[in-house]
Structure formats: C-alpha cells, structure tokens
Design a protein around this motif. Structure first.
Motif: not given
Length: 249
Positions: A230-231, A225, A246, A244
């Motif tokens: 892009k975390l 990531s 976002y 995951l």
C-alpha cells in the motif's frame, strides 16, 4: 703547624675550584661550538629540498598546482615550514584540502583533495547547469551533466559562489536520496525540497533538519509501504510525525 695545614688545604680547594670552573667553561664552549657546527651542517645543500611529489584522488596534480612548487625547491629540508606550501595550495579554489609531509632526505609529499560535484543546480529561469560540491561551493558551469539535477528559484549563481544554507541543505538531502533510490530530479520551492520517487510518490523534505535522519526515515516508510503493498501518494517529512496521504493529492 695547624695553621700551615689549613692554609695548604685552602689553597688546594681554591685550585680545585678554579680548575673545575675552567673545565666547565671549556665544556660549555665546546658544546656550543658543536651545536653551531651541527646547525651549519643541517643547513648545508646536502639537506636541500630536491623533489616534490604531488597527487590528487584523480591522479597527478595539475600544472596550476605545480606552479606553487618553485618556492620550496632548494629550501632546507629540516627548517622549511610545510604549512607555507599547504596554505599556498589552498588558495586555489578547486583544492578542498591539502596535506604536505616531509620524506627524508629531501622530498615533500603533497596530497590534494579536489572539490567533487555531488549535484547539479539548475536555475528555474535559465538553462545553465552549475556543479556543486558537498560544501555548497559552485565549482563549474556546464551545458550538461550525468549528475542528478536540483532546480532552485534563486536568480543567479557564479562559479566560486557558495549556496545559501537552505539550498545547501537541499543539495545534501537530494544527494543522499539519489544514492539510495537513484532519483535524478528534485526542486526547491516554498522552503521545502520536493522529490518524486520511481513509484510516483511525492516527498516533501524540510530544509532545517539532519539529512541522514530524513533520508533514513523515508527509506523506512518506503520499505514498510512496499511490504504492505500500500503505497502513499504523498510523504510529508516536515513534521515531527511524518504525514502519509493516499489517493489523489
């Protein structure tokens, strides 16, 4: 003449057998006497245990441990059972493992591994902190500590108590996360371990899988990531395929 010769040969054979038997008895008796004298010699004060050297991973042994050394002193070096001292020392709660070996001619060498805290447990409704080792044993209660703090809901802990399996699993996972990312706070709730990384990512860990595999999976996700720039806001490792999320969670 033949009869006389045969009789003479028979007498000689009988004498030989008798002498052989006597000599054999003498040899056996002599051997037994030598064995007896050898055992008596080994049991003499020359081979008494005179010294006991003891160490831990932190240095010399404590006075509490040294109190156990009175019994072996003066015992015979060859016939003393080192397991007796080892078992006696293991009765002290803070001694995790004990090794005792003989060093000729009259010394016992003792190595003790003391219990070492890996995390601090904080009860959600109390201020006390409890030091816990890798086996889940509560080894002390303190007012403060530099170790990472794991908050659990369970209402009561005592020194000498062992964590239940879920909390022990959480402590092991958190210990590995702390070593990998220096994360110092975590909590157990709804049968999962909740951790927040330095990147403000919330991570859910299950409490029924291998800690090494879980933390390894987290490190792989975080590395990828960060490379991609892009975390996620949430990483849920409770399922066979990590989830995951976002944006706002």
């Amino acid at each position: 003449m033949r009869f006389v010769r045969k009789a003479g040969i028979g007498i000689k054979l009988a004498d030989f057998a008798q002498n052989f038997l006597k000599s054999k008895i003498v040899w056996v008796l002599g051997f037994l006497i030598l064995c007896f004298l050898f055992v008596v010699f080994l049991q003499s004060s020359l081979f008494a245990i005179k010294n006991i050297h003891c160490k831990t991973q932190y240095g010399p042994c404590s006075k509490l441990d040294e109190e156990q050394f009175t019994a072996p002193l003066g015992e015979n070096f060859f016939f003393y059972n080192t397991q007796t001292l080892a078992e006696s020392l293991k009765k002290t709660f803070l001694n995790r493992t004990v090794y005792v070996e003989k060093v000729f001619p009259g010394t016992l060498s003792v190595s003790i591994e003391k219990r070492k805290a890996i995390v601090v447990i904080k009860l959600s409704e109390r201020q006390d902190l409890y030091l816990v080792d890798i086996d889940g044993e509560v080894i002390d209660r303190v007012a403060e500590s530099f170790l990472p703090i794991l908050t659990i809901i369970d209402g009561k802990l005592e020194v000498g108590q062992r964590l239940n399996e879920e909390n022990l699993q959480a402590a092991k996972i958190f210990h590995l996360v702390f070593k990998a990312d220096n994360i110092r706070q975590a909590k157990v709730e709804d049968k999962k371990l909740v951790v927040q990384t330095g990147d403000a990512i919330t991570v859910y860990f299950p409490l029924s899988r291998d800690p090494q595999a879980l933390v390894g999976a987290l490190q792989l996700i975080l590395t990828r990531s960060r490379i991609e720039g892009k975390l996620p806001k949430l990483i849920d490792l409770r399922y066979s395929k990590p989830i995951l999320k976002y944006g706002e969670v």
